[in-house]
Design an enzyme around this catalytic site. Sequence first.
Site, PDB file in Angstrom:
ATOM      1  CE  LYS A 247      -0.306  -0.304   5.048  1.00  0.00           C
ATOM      2  NZ  LYS A 247      -1.085  -0.870   6.159  1.00  0.00           N
TER       3      LYS A 247
ATOM      4  CE1 TYR B 148      15.939  30.956   7.791  1.00  0.00           C
ATOM      5  CE2 TYR B 148      15.988  28.661   7.067  1.00  0.00           C
ATOM      6  CZ  TYR B 148      15.836  30.016   6.781  1.00  0.00           C
ATOM      7  OH  TYR B 148      15.593  30.418   5.505  1.00  0.00           O
TER       8      TYR B 148
HETATM    9  C1  LIG Z   1      -0.368  -1.897   6.780  1.00  0.00           C
HETATM   10  C2  LIG Z   1      -0.958  -3.150   7.272  1.00  0.00           C
HETATM   11  C3  LIG Z   1      -0.156  -4.272   7.490  1.00  0.00           C
HETATM   12  C4  LIG Z   1       1.355  -4.236   7.372  1.00  0.00           C
HETATM   13  O1  LIG Z   1       1.891  -3.650   8.512  1.00  0.00           O
HETATM   14  P1  LIG Z   1       3.483  -3.551   8.715  1.00  0.00           P
HETATM   15  O2  LIG Z   1       3.623  -3.065  10.103  1.00  0.00           O
HETATM   16  O3  LIG Z   1       3.949  -2.545   7.710  1.00  0.00           O
HETATM   17  O4  LIG Z   1       4.041  -4.891   8.471  1.00  0.00           O
HETATM   18  C5  LIG Z   1      -0.775  -5.453   7.844  1.00  0.00           C
HETATM   19  N1  LIG Z   1      -2.119  -5.522   8.004  1.00  0.00           N
HETATM   20  C6  LIG Z   1      -2.905  -4.463   7.813  1.00  0.00           C
HETATM   21  C7  LIG Z   1      -4.368  -4.604   8.000  1.00  0.00           C
HETATM   22  C8  LIG Z   1      -2.366  -3.231   7.450  1.00  0.00           C
HETATM   23  O5  LIG Z   1      -3.156  -2.183   7.288  1.00  0.00           O
END
Ligand SMILES: *Cc1c(COP(=O)(O)O)cnc(C)c1O
Length: 349
Positions: free
Chosen positions: A37, A244
């Site tokens: 994702k 800064y």
């Molecule tokens: C993003 C997600 C994962 C993966 O999580 P990681 O900590 O990146 O391994 C797994 N299950 C769901 C439902 C997620 O939304």
Amino acid sequence: MIEPNSELVIDYELVRNNIQVIKKNLPKDSKFMGIIKSNAYGHDLEKSAQALDGFVDGYGVVRLEEALKIRDISSKPILAMQGVYSSDAYDSLKQHEIWTVIHSLTQLPLAKQYQDELIFWIKLNTGMNRLGIGLDEIDQFKSFFKEQNVLMTHLACADNPGDELNDVQFKNFNSAYKKISKKMNRSVLNSAGIFNFPNYSFDWVRSGIAIYGGIDFPELKTAMTFRSQIISIQSLNANERIGYGGRVKTEKKSKIAIVYCGYADGFPQTAIDGTSALVNGHLSNILGRVSMDLISIDVTDIPDCKIGDWCELWSPELSIIENTQKNNLISYELMTKMSQRVKRQYLNI
Ligand SMILES: *Cc1c(COP(=O)(O)O)cnc(C)c1O
């Protein structure tokens, strides 16, 4: 020197190696879902699917749009992990054989129309209280409890194995599974869960951040290098202030290198003095506030440091975890926030 630019170099060989490392922690019969994702956590959705197809058993994404892009590349299972919400979207899932999640009662009427035509993952709320059907609502999902579907939940504290919420969630999950008393596939673990609770691997694990090397485990390597070039070097006396707000003062005669990137490239503006950087293989520190387009680092003790040298802010040699732990950030956010203007290079697709 050629015209400088900040660069993001993504090496898929490192991602594949990370997957092998993670799999060593898993029972052989657990299937491995690579989570891609958010543009594969900044590693490019489509190139990741190309590069990883022989190394995963399926893919997890959030949006239908992402799932459709992957379907053009791979014939492996794809799960749209946050569900879909219209009959058009369900039709599309059907047409392209994409799996989906139901996590709430309000999805039920529409999902029922497709229950014989799609594979569903039924998401239980076992204590995270974000998405998931309530344990007291399980009976209403009866028709979805069958062998080819998957009962899933998500852990809130997988990265903190001592937290009591983990036990609560495992207990709730197990008792729900018992109550359902139908043979079903099961899936609980994300990346941190795989390392901390391998006994709960069940039929599918869902691993995102670990495949990109974004969690603290010795054999995993940060698969992306974020780097830019030094465009100026300041020779300063003791007691001079930098950047800064002049928030930091030199303690002695110092050389400060100015690197051609800043928060507009996606580097955290909040990075504190002492955040690590790597120049010519030598460890260096950020000194002074991160600007929009520039970062200042201490190169006093780095021999032969010159204009045009590359400075790595994270890389396989300088774990992104170094940065996130010092700055109270998470690698997920840094990886997904690299800005458009950073020039991408992809190795070993
Ligand atoms: C993003 C997600 C994962 C993966 O999580 P990681 O900590 O990146 O391994 C797994 N299950 C769901 C439902 C997620 O939304």
